[in-house]
Enzyme design. Structure first.
Site, PDB file in Angstrom:
ATOM      1  N   THR A  14      54.006  26.950-148.158  1.00 40.69           N
ATOM      2  CA  THR A  14      54.596  27.775-147.106  1.00 40.69           C
ATOM      3  C   THR A  14      53.809  27.637-145.804  1.00 40.69           C
ATOM      4  OG1 THR A  14      53.323  29.759-147.655  1.00 40.69           O
ATOM      5  CG2 THR A  14      55.395  29.410-148.849  1.00 40.69           C
ATOM      6  N   GLN A  19      52.619  21.414-136.163  1.00 38.10           N
ATOM      7  CA  GLN A  19      51.879  20.178-136.385  1.00 38.10           C
ATOM      8  C   GLN A  19      50.376  20.419-136.451  1.00 38.10           C
ATOM      9  OE1 GLN A  19      52.429  17.226-137.251  1.00 38.10           O
ATOM     10  NE2 GLN A  19      54.516  16.646-136.757  1.00 38.10           N
ATOM     11  N   ILE A  22      47.415  24.430-140.671  1.00 37.08           N
ATOM     12  CA  ILE A  22      46.843  24.091-141.965  1.00 37.08           C
ATOM     13  C   ILE A  22      47.927  23.632-142.936  1.00 37.08           C
ATOM     14  CG2 ILE A  22      45.657  25.055-143.985  1.00 37.08           C
ATOM     15  CD1 ILE A  22      44.061  26.825-142.065  1.00 37.08           C
ATOM     16  N   TYR A 170      46.442  42.486-139.182  1.00 41.10           N
ATOM     17  CA  TYR A 170      46.302  41.152-139.770  1.00 41.10           C
ATOM     18  C   TYR A 170      45.165  41.135-140.783  1.00 41.10           C
ATOM     19  CZ  TYR A 170      44.908  36.241-140.103  1.00 41.10           C
ATOM     20  OH  TYR A 170      44.537  34.999-140.570  1.00 41.10           O
TER      21      TYR A 170
END
Length: 260
Positions: A14, A19, A22, A170
């Site tokens: 996923t 580009q 990771i 996050y």
């Protein structure tokens, strides 16, 4: 050149829509080991957060790996939808007939904000995409797994090495992934599925400002930021033949950043 360590095996990866990310590095690594791939991405997030609309990253990586001889499919899925994890896993089953590896590399990143600026909506979105969707991906993968040598790799962040006061939603939602790793590993070990979690440390994917870059370098003893391929190298070990005795672990690959 393929080394065929993963020949005959199929992986879901996923977060493969940038580009510089990771996810693309992981896809290349696993393809080089002979794996076939179902790749997932959500281009709208990258357009909003990374200003990468129109780069064509998903199509280009699919074409690149197909030209190298791999079977590769791509699915666009928004993991804020609780049905999306099941749909992604089913897409892999439909395309390849079986799945052996799951790499949950996706993440919702948010603009840096103070505690006073955090909203309930942002907390909910961070947990939905970073935590809930990963939990559901593992559930769906395990529910469809028919093999005897499965691998799951999750991705956390470096919140356990120091505070992330301007990225609390996050950091908290990524900490949940590290926290759930041992329990998930115990839940599926009878199926001979190994579950581990990677902390890639500060990685140069184009997101950091010059000030953030300079600050991180004061703790990176090797004098450089990590590259996407540094993280991908650890993933390739964990999902390969030599990773079959490792499970329930949170492993850092961060060039000494945790040494302070």
């Amino acid at each position: 050149m393929f080394d065929n360590a993963l020949a005959g095996r199929t992986a879901v990866v996923t977060g493969v829509s940038r580009q510089a990310g990771i996810g693309v590095a992981i896809a290349r690594r696993l393809a080089a080991q002979g794996a076939d791939l179902l790749l997932q991405g959500w281009e709208r997030h990258d357009a909003e957060r990374h200003n990468e609309m129109g780069t064509g990253a998903p199509a280009s990586i699919v074409d690149e790996l197909r030209e190298a001889g791999r079977r590769v499919e791509y699915v666009s899925a928004d993991f804020s939808d609780p049905l999306a994890p099941a749909e992604v896993v089913q897409a892999g089953i439909d395309a390849f007939g079986h799945l052996d590896i799951l790499v949950a590399n996706h993440a919702r990143t948010t603009p840096r904000s103070s505690l006073a600026e955090i909203t309930a909506a942002e907390i909910d979105a961070s947990y939905a995409i970073n935590s809930r969707s990963t939990f559901l991906l593992v559930k769906e993968f395990a529910g469809h797994f028919k093999g005897s040598d499965g691998r799951i790799v999750l991705f956390t962040s470096g919140q356990h090495n120091g505070p992330m006061a301007d990225e609390i939603p996050y950091a908290a939602s990524k900490a949940a992934l590290a926290g759930m790793t041992p329990s998930l590993a115990a839940a599926v070990i009878s199926q001979r599925i190994m579950v581990n979690c990677v902390n890639p440390g500060p990685t140069d994917t184009g997101w950091a400002t010059p000030d953030i870059t300079a600050a991180a370098l004061t703790r990176l003893r090797l004098g450089r930021w990590g590259t996407p391929d540094d993280a991908a190298a650890l993933v390739s070990f964990l999902v390969g033949p030599d990773g079959g005795w490792v499970t329930g672990q949170v492993i850092s690959s961060e060039g000494g950043f945790n040494l302070g």
